[in-house]
Enzyme design. Structure first.
Site, PDB file in Angstrom:
ATOM      1  N   ASP A 290     -92.584 -73.984 105.348  1.00 37.92           N
ATOM      2  CA  ASP A 290     -92.105 -72.607 105.316  1.00 37.92           C
ATOM      3  C   ASP A 290     -93.274 -71.726 104.867  1.00 37.92           C
ATOM      4  O   ASP A 290     -94.330 -72.219 104.436  1.00 37.92           O
ATOM      5  CB  ASP A 290     -90.879 -72.464 104.404  1.00 37.92           C
ATOM      6  CG  ASP A 290     -90.040 -71.238 104.804  1.00 37.92           C
ATOM      7  OD1 ASP A 290     -90.589 -70.316 105.455  1.00 37.92           O
ATOM      8  OD2 ASP A 290     -88.843 -71.188 104.476  1.00 37.92           O
TER       9      ASP A 290
HETATM   10  C1  NOJ Z   1     -89.372 -67.664 105.367  1.00 43.30           C
HETATM   11  C2  NOJ Z   1     -88.007 -68.170 105.689  1.00 43.30           C
HETATM   12  O1  NOJ Z   1     -87.546 -69.013 104.666  1.00 43.30           O
HETATM   13  C3  NOJ Z   1     -87.913 -68.920 107.002  1.00 43.30           C
HETATM   14  O2  NOJ Z   1     -86.560 -69.102 107.300  1.00 43.30           O
HETATM   15  C4  NOJ Z   1     -88.630 -68.194 108.087  1.00 43.30           C
HETATM   16  O3  NOJ Z   1     -88.487 -68.899 109.299  1.00 43.30           O
HETATM   17  C5  NOJ Z   1     -90.085 -68.040 107.713  1.00 43.30           C
HETATM   18  N1  NOJ Z   1     -90.201 -67.276 106.487  1.00 43.30           N
HETATM   19  C6  NOJ Z   1     -90.909 -67.365 108.815  1.00 43.30           C
HETATM   20  O4  NOJ Z   1     -90.569 -66.034 108.943  1.00 43.30           O
END
Ligand code: NOJ
Length: 732
Positions: A290
């Site tokens: 993430d």
């Molecule tokens: C943080 C989030 O937790 C995740 O769900 C998302 O896909 C990513 N950022 C990318 O934007």
């Protein structure tokens, strides 16, 4: 589902054999455009600010159009970037051209984005859509999102989000399919199929990215990013199930969760990434971290510095680094020093190349820039599906005295600032919609009701306007109060410690009720709310979630009865926040909650949830009877009679639950195993059958072994997880 051919696999090996270490590591690096000069915030943070409401769409647009951005062209040219987050087709092509024509090996980039519940056509948030209990609808909305995003060059969706969530304080319950592993698994299969499989050979497809692996929804106290402790049998039987279903369907990629699981951050958790996900489940593609998560292992207190974090992540099986640059800057040294074996890098690069190959990017790296124009005006088919998904997700929670549906000629006061804000219909994590496509509740209601009048009165963020409340109470014969949460109150980084109606909305309701006029509460929200007071005082309650671009039309059609509500709750609603986490499939205790004092209960809260999982009313009524279980050897055939006992046609959801009464591990009091939508004319009766293989009565133990134990099982069938008929069987 589409698989790599032997020729494609050979081609990957051939490319790999020509890659330098730096180029392989480059594939493992994902960048997002960063804003340079003046506004020093990474693009991912900007996206988050846009999603959680810190930045309006207009402000975001202004920043994007005026600021200079770094798209990492030099790194792309040098083969140091494998993926980017971009959604503009012209930009996609420009950057792709650098990768394909100017980098040494011409390996295409993969462009990924958060397309959670629609791209241009925004559908209901997942917690709502899961409540349709209709996998084919879920597949269709994913299909449409895939077609739309692919036209913009985005061929990798950071979706579906499959986090089982039992604690409504967590803001991200909005993004996932609710609390139940069986429903979530059906959702997972449907979404992966919709994203990854076209309906004809030239129907565009994208790669799914299952997230957040794993346990994120179990963050302690519902506080986002918080620590997760979980017994392993709970992990295997509940949280892993939808991920397994999705990988079994063919999902290409997975995003690791931010949290730690039992002490080890998922980002660097070898057991989770290598042993379970890659080896046991057999993920064909790659795992991405993430955003910033590799670096956050330093905050977790598990890595000393960037180098250490990068080494741990790579060894654990984390193939792609989202946004920290740690892989790009540290992995070469780590390999040279013998800290990370070359095979680890080879495996990651191979997995990433294989997804690019699977997507056909080596042969078709570019997007037809004109193709996005087909969505300049959304096609009727898209608008229709958005309406269907929205209206079928609506859950009627209460309808005392059959106040609903309202006559089209009724004099209606519509109140609540949320009702007149088109941008509030889209919900958390919707990035690519246009305001002109969004139908607010007020504009939808005006189409169905000739005598409706709007009075803002107040909303989730503000106070209340006494004068408008008095006027609203005086005008309407009935008051439709549109209250709830703004989209910024759910989604990422939007946990709430008190999940009652925010602001002064309760007082608004009190004042409206004082007028003696009937009040219909229409809720717009991204999580289960604690509605004990509302349930006790308001005669009719409609759970309308954030339903996407056609929300206003959908709600209006339910209010006037053109659409008979059929949605069900994919998550239990607590009566009070203090009951969280509350979920129907909880384990039993030695002292199950009852009226007597020394049982598992609160002194100051009801024994159970307010509205249970699977619950939802209709404008007609249904009766379930004659439950019968037939033993057919390896399979149980379970039949039940469903009758529409009301005066109009309607749809209910028959739900089959089981309970293992005495097992070697404490088992849930009920577990959903099957469900079926049943549509009946007034007075019509239908016998519904479920086939349940007996081996589905087993469970995983703490070591991950599946056990099928003999003994007594209860079979329940009903309209929700609470009101069920019951039969008992003895299985050997
Ligand atoms: C943080 C989030 O937790 C995740 O769900 C998302 O896909 C990513 N950022 C990318 O934007």
């Amino acid at each position: 589902m589409r698989q790599l051919t032997e020729a494609q696999k050979k081609r990957i090996e051939e490319i790999l054999s020509r890659m330098t270490l730096e180029e392989k590591i480059g594939q493992m690096n994902q960048e997002s455009p960063s804003i340079v000069g003046g506004f020093d915030v990474p693009f991912s943070e900007l996206i988050e600010m846009l999603t959680d409401g810190r930045l309006s769409k207009e402000e975001f647009g202004k920043i994007m159009s005026t600021s200079q951005q770094d798209y990492h062209e030099d790194d792309i040219r040098a083969g140091r970037v494998g993926s980017l987050m971009v959604q503009d087709p012209a930009k996609v092509n420009e950057l792709q051209k650098i990768a394909v024509e100017e980098s040494r090996l011409g390996i295409p980039l993969i462009f990924g984005l958060d397309v959670i519940h629609g791209f241009k056509t925004v559908f209901p948030i997942a917690i709502a859509e899961a409540g349709t209990f209709d996998p084919d609808l879920m597949r269709k909305t994913a299909r449409m999102a895939a077609r739309e995003s692919k036209a913009a060059g985005v061929s990798w969706h950071f979706a579906p989000m499959l986090d089982i969530a039992r604690d409504a304080r967590w803001g991200r319950v909005s993004e996932g399919p609710g609390e139940d592993p069986c429903l979530a698994s059906a959702f997972a299969t449907a979404k992966v199929t919709g994203l990854q499989e076209g309906e004809s050979p030239d129907d565009p497809y994208v790669a799914a990215c299952l997230k957040h692996y794993i346990g994120y929804g179990a963050c302690e106290s519902g506080r986002d990013y918080n620590t997760v402790n979980m017994a392993m049998h709970v992990f295997y039987n509940h949280y892993l199930k939808p991920f397994k279903a999705a990988v079994d369907t063919g999902a290409q990629t997975v995003m690791a969760a931010f949290n730690d699981l039992n002490g080890i951050p998922c980002t660097v958790n070898k057991f989770l990434l290598r042993d379970i996900l890659k080896e046991k489940l057999g993920l064909p593609g790659f795992v991405v971290s993430d955003a910033n998560a590799i670096r956050e292992c330093i905050n977790h207190g598990i890595a000393a510095d960037d180098f250490d974090a990068g080494v741990q992540a790579a060894l654990a099986g984390m193939d792609m680094d989202m946004g920290t640059g740690i892989y790009k800057n540290q992995l070469q040294k780590a390999v040279e020093e013998g800290k990370v074996p070359m095979e680890v890098i080879d495996e990651a690069a191979r997995r990433i190349l294989s997804v690019k190959m699977w997507l056909g990017l080596f042969d078709h790296p570019y997007v037809d820039e004109a193709s996005m124009h087909q969505y300049d005006v959304l096609p009727q088919e898209h608008l229709d599906l958005a309406l269907e998904a929205a209206e079928r997700s609506i859950v009627l929670l209460k309808n005392e005295g059959d106040i609903l549906p309202l006559a089209p000629s009724a004099k209606i006061s519509v109140i609540g600032s949320l009702a007149d804000q088109p941008e509030e219909v889209v919900g958390a994590w919707a990035l690519s919609w246009r305001k002109e496509d969004c139908v607010s509740l007020w504009s939808g209601i005006q189409k169905e009701f000739a005598n409706a009048k709007y009075f803002p009165c107040g909303g989730p963020e503000g106070g209340l306007n006494e004068e408008e409340i008095t006027e609203a109470a005086a005008y309407g014969d009935v008051i439709v109060a549109v209250l709830g949460e703004t989209i910024a109150m759910s989604g990422e980084a939007s946990s709430r410690a008190d999940i009652t109606l925010p602001g002064k909305q309760r007082q608004i309701l009190e004042k409206l009720l004082e007028s003696g006029k009937p009040v219909v509460l229409v809720l717009m929200n991204g999580r289960p709310l604690a509605l004990e007071w509302e349930d006790a005082h308001v005669p009719a309650i409609v759970e309308a979630w954030h339903l996407g671009i056609r929300m206003g039309d959908a709600v209006a059609r339910v209010l006037c009865g053109k659409k008979n509500p059929e949605g069900r709750l994919s998550s239990s609603f607590p009566a009070m926040t203090g009951q969280c986490p509350v979920y129907y499939n909880h384990p039993n205790t030695g002292r199950p909650a009852s009226k007597s004092k020394f049982t598992s209960r609160y002194l100051d809260a009801p024994l159970d949830s307010l509205y249970p999982f699977g619950y939802g009313l209709s404008y007609t009524s249904f009766d379930f009877s004659n439950l019968n279980v037939r033993d057919q050897g390896d399979v149980l055939m379970i039949g039940v009679e469903v009758k529409n006992t009301g005066e109009r046609a309607g749809t209910t959801t028959a739900q089959l639950y089981t309970q293992d009464v005495a097992a070697s591990l404490v088992r849930p009091v009920k577990e959903l195993k099957r469900f079926a939508k049943v549509t009946l004319e007034a007075g019509e009766i239908m016998r519904v059958y479920f086939e349940l293989p007996k081996n589905e009565l087993g469970f995983f133990d703490n070591e991950g072994n599946y056990r099928l134990e003999e003994g007594l099982f209860r079979i329940y069938v009903g309209q929700n997880s609470r009101e069920c008929l019951m039969a008992e069987i003895w299985e050997k």
